[in-house]
Design a protein around this motif. Structure first.
Motif, PDB file in Angstrom:
ATOM      1  N   GLY A 166      38.061  34.265  42.032  1.00  0.00           N
ATOM      2  CA  GLY A 166      37.230  34.152  43.224  1.00  0.00           C
ATOM      3  C   GLY A 166      36.329  32.948  43.219  1.00  0.00           C
ATOM      4  N   LYS A 200      51.028  34.809  51.354  1.00  0.00           N
ATOM      5  CA  LYS A 200      49.944  35.558  50.726  1.00  0.00           C
ATOM      6  C   LYS A 200      50.084  37.062  50.928  1.00  0.00           C
ATOM      7  CE  LYS A 200      47.152  32.259  49.183  1.00  0.00           C
ATOM      8  NZ  LYS A 200      46.626  32.165  47.824  1.00  0.00           N
ATOM      9  N   GLN A 245      47.386  39.448  49.491  1.00  0.00           N
ATOM     10  CA  GLN A 245      46.141  39.158  48.793  1.00  0.00           C
ATOM     11  C   GLN A 245      45.119  40.278  48.962  1.00  0.00           C
ATOM     12  OE1 GLN A 245      43.315  36.224  50.632  1.00  0.00           O
ATOM     13  NE2 GLN A 245      43.885  34.981  48.858  1.00  0.00           N
ATOM     14  N   VAL A 281      40.914  40.996  48.553  1.00  0.00           N
ATOM     15  CA  VAL A 281      39.642  40.282  48.517  1.00  0.00           C
ATOM     16  C   VAL A 281      38.507  41.296  48.516  1.00  0.00           C
ATOM     17  CG1 VAL A 281      38.145  38.598  49.685  1.00  0.00           C
ATOM     18  CG2 VAL A 281      40.633  38.362  49.828  1.00  0.00           C
ATOM     19  N   GLN A 287      32.693  36.135  46.416  1.00  0.00           N
ATOM     20  CA  GLN A 287      33.962  36.608  46.951  1.00  0.00           C
ATOM     21  C   GLN A 287      35.065  36.423  45.919  1.00  0.00           C
ATOM     22  OE1 GLN A 287      35.253  34.733  50.633  1.00  0.00           O
ATOM     23  NE2 GLN A 287      35.860  36.715  51.447  1.00  0.00           N
ATOM     24  N   PHE A 344      39.206  36.767  44.962  1.00  0.00           N
ATOM     25  CA  PHE A 344      40.546  36.738  45.537  1.00  0.00           C
ATOM     26  C   PHE A 344      41.567  37.097  44.464  1.00  0.00           C
ATOM     27  CE2 PHE A 344      37.909  33.706  47.724  1.00  0.00           C
ATOM     28  CZ  PHE A 344      38.212  33.843  49.067  1.00  0.00           C
TER      29      PHE A 344
END
Length: 559
Positions: free
Chosen positions: A21, A139, A141, A143, A151, A153
């Motif tokens: 992140g 993606k 993904q 989060v 943040q 990822f």
């Protein structure tokens, strides 16, 4: 570690920062958020793992939201089931750098706090162009946001081209304060068509309950302070004399350049071990101890950083044989401090049947070494590029005389600014007006010494719960990062407070990490700069800290 350009690890470090992140937020693109819900299924099981969340593409609200944003739900999944489909034309601005077409689906990440999880889905691509940054592309993904790390990822990264259905997965640890969870589907910085099916989040493990901290630690005073080694093939006696003059009493010597194919492996290994013997002798002559670090691994890595070691048994057999050979040859050398088995483990997919995962493999190697050498310490590193987060799930291994290693490059926006082309240096852009300063605000959070302490807390908790020894095998900030000297000083202060040994990255390797070069920005492609004419502030910090090392004494044979 990032060596001098060309930088083989630059792409891997970029992926590392994405997974943790610390690097990419979609800028000027179209982040599409579906406020409709998906299916939480905490009680269901799949492949022996707990399925917490499964995206329900049959939900009319989910389907309507996807279609309203220009994507589709079609019956073209791997077995004819529903799948997500998105297309970005070649001439669309959404295919440009820093842009993309992404749709977000919220899930309750709070219930996953402290868990080790995996996001996975089946992905198919048609003419997906190569993205501007190789950690982008198609993606699937997850989060979430943490007050400490910002943040976060998690995705496979580097998915592009034309390919049949295949699994994309990424494992990650969920912070204790995680909030704002979303699953994001689509593509970034590329054109073409992507289809994604069977998207789910599964719980792999829950955070262990630690025993109460021990009353007194056995290792509460820092004993070793030093460097990552110079470029191994060019090591000269003067390098060792100079490191000792700085005050260093240890070196983490990286055994790198491992060929991907087995045919050239033996020749490579013989040459590198001959170089290591020279390094040991030079270290002994200068009162320095060496950790031998397997820095680049047999088989290499996949684009998401996953080691091929955990996917193919032949590479595991190589690894065991390599360390047995090293132990037999060097176990009695008085300059040898420790064996560092695997540099920065990463495993984003399950190992096939009959193949060990990242930890089981290290334990297997450690036990093989212990049959040969019962005394030399063995270093274990954790999944996730050996970052502090990995210590949340770590349990001590049943092997005697183990030291646990951690690496510290956080926050990555500060420590690695300008290292990668996406940050402007190689493009000739003057980034000084927008340079990230330490201490200072990074992603709307004040980053200072206490935040560094909070980020390192999982390591401290592990140390105190099990009375074990910690070695910080790498830490650094690129030389032009404003406040780099203060960052190093604060890191070292914490290490010393906790009694951790440490090695600065690096000495006479790539100039970007060099404390002997000044703080000026460097444009990639221009000549490498010369040493600074005056001692840098970073050098002063390191020399002051290393001055605490005891004066060198003649190395003695091991008991």
């Amino acid at each position: 570690m990032i060596p001098a350009p060309p930088m083989p690890k630059s792409i891997l470090c970029a992926i590392r920062l994405v997974v943790l992140g610390a690097l990419f937020a979609l800028a000027n693109g179209e982040t599409l958020r579906a406020e409709t819900s998906a299916t939480d299924a905490a009680s269901k099981k799949a492949e022996g793992e707990e399925v917490y969340f499964k995206l329900n593409l049959a939900d009319p609200k989910v389907r309507a939201e996807i279609e309203s944003r220009g994507a589709k739900v079609v019956n073209q999944g791997p077995n004819g089931e529903l799948c997500f489909e998105a297309t970005v034309p070649v001439d669309s601005e959404l295919a440009g750098a820093g842009k993309g077409l992404m749709i977000s689906f919220p899930f309750n990440v709070r219930q996953l706090r402290g868990c080790y999880v995996v996001i996975e889905g089946m992905v198919q691509g048609e003419n997906l162009s190569k993205p501007h940054h190789l950690y982008n592309g198609a993606k699937c993904q997850a989060v979430y946001t943490s007050q400490i790390t910002g943040q976060q990822f998690a995705d496979g990264g580097g998915i592009y081209g034309t390919f049949p259905w295949r699994k994309s997965s990424s494992r990650f640890l969920v912070a204790d304060d995680a909030a704002g969870g979303t699953i994001n589907l689509g593509m970034q910085e590329c054109s073409g068509t992507v289809r994604i099916a069977d998207v789910k989040i599964k719980i792999l493990a829950r955070k262990p309950v630690r025993p109460a901290p021990v009353a007194e630690l056995d290792h509460k005073v820092t004993q070793y302070r030093g460097f990552m080694s110079p470029i191994s093939a060019t090591v000269e006696e003067k390098d060792y004399q100079d490191m000792r003059a700085w005050g260093a009493n240890c070196i983490r010597w990286h055994l790198d350049g491992s060929p991907a194919d087995l045919e050239n492996y033996e020749a490579w290994l013989t040459n590198r071990l001959d170089q290591f013997e020279k390094a040991l002798n030079l270290a002994q002559a200068n009162g320095i101890k060496i950790v031998i670090d397997l820095h680049l691994l047999p088989g290499g890595r996949e684009t998401d950083g996953t080691m091929r070691l955990v996917l193919e048994k032949k590479y595991q057999d190589q690894l065991v044989a390599l360390w047995e050979r090293i132990a037999k040859r060097f176990k009695d050398h008085p300059a040898l401090w420790a064996y560092d088995l695997i540099n920065e483990p990463v495993q984003n997919v399950s190992s096939p049947e009959g193949v060990d995962n990242w930890m089981a493999l290290q334990i297997k190697v450690a036990k093989a070494v212990r049959k040969i050498d019962t005394k030399t310490p063995i270093m274990i590193e954790v999944d996730g590029w050996d970052g502090p987060e990995g210590f949340q799930m770590l349990m001590p291994v049943d092997v005697p005389n183990v030291i646990y290693q951690v690496h510290m490059y956080w926050p990555g926006e500060f420590t690695h600014q300008g290292v990668h082309t996406n940050q402007g240096i190689a493009l000739g852009k003057d980034v000084r007006p927008t340079a990230i300063t330490y201490p200072g605000r990074i992603r709307d959070r004040m980053i200072d010494k206490e935040m560094l302490r909070a980020y390192l807390q999982p390591v401290r908790d592990f140390q105190r719960a099990y009375n074990i020894r910690i070695f910080v095998g790498e830490f650094s900030a690129v030389r032009w990062a404003p406040g780099a000297a203060q960052y190093l000083d604060d890191c070292i202060s914490i290490f010393e407070e906790y009694g951790w040994d440490w090695a600065y990255h690096a000495f006479r390797e790539w100039h970007g990490w060099s404390a002997e070069h000044d703080e000026q920005f460097w444009v990639k492609g221009t000549p490498n700069p010369a040493f600074a004419t005056e001692e840098t502030e970073r050098a002063k910090v390191l020399k002051k800290a290393m001055s605490r090392n005891a004066a060198p004494v003649a190395a003695k044979a091991k008991d």
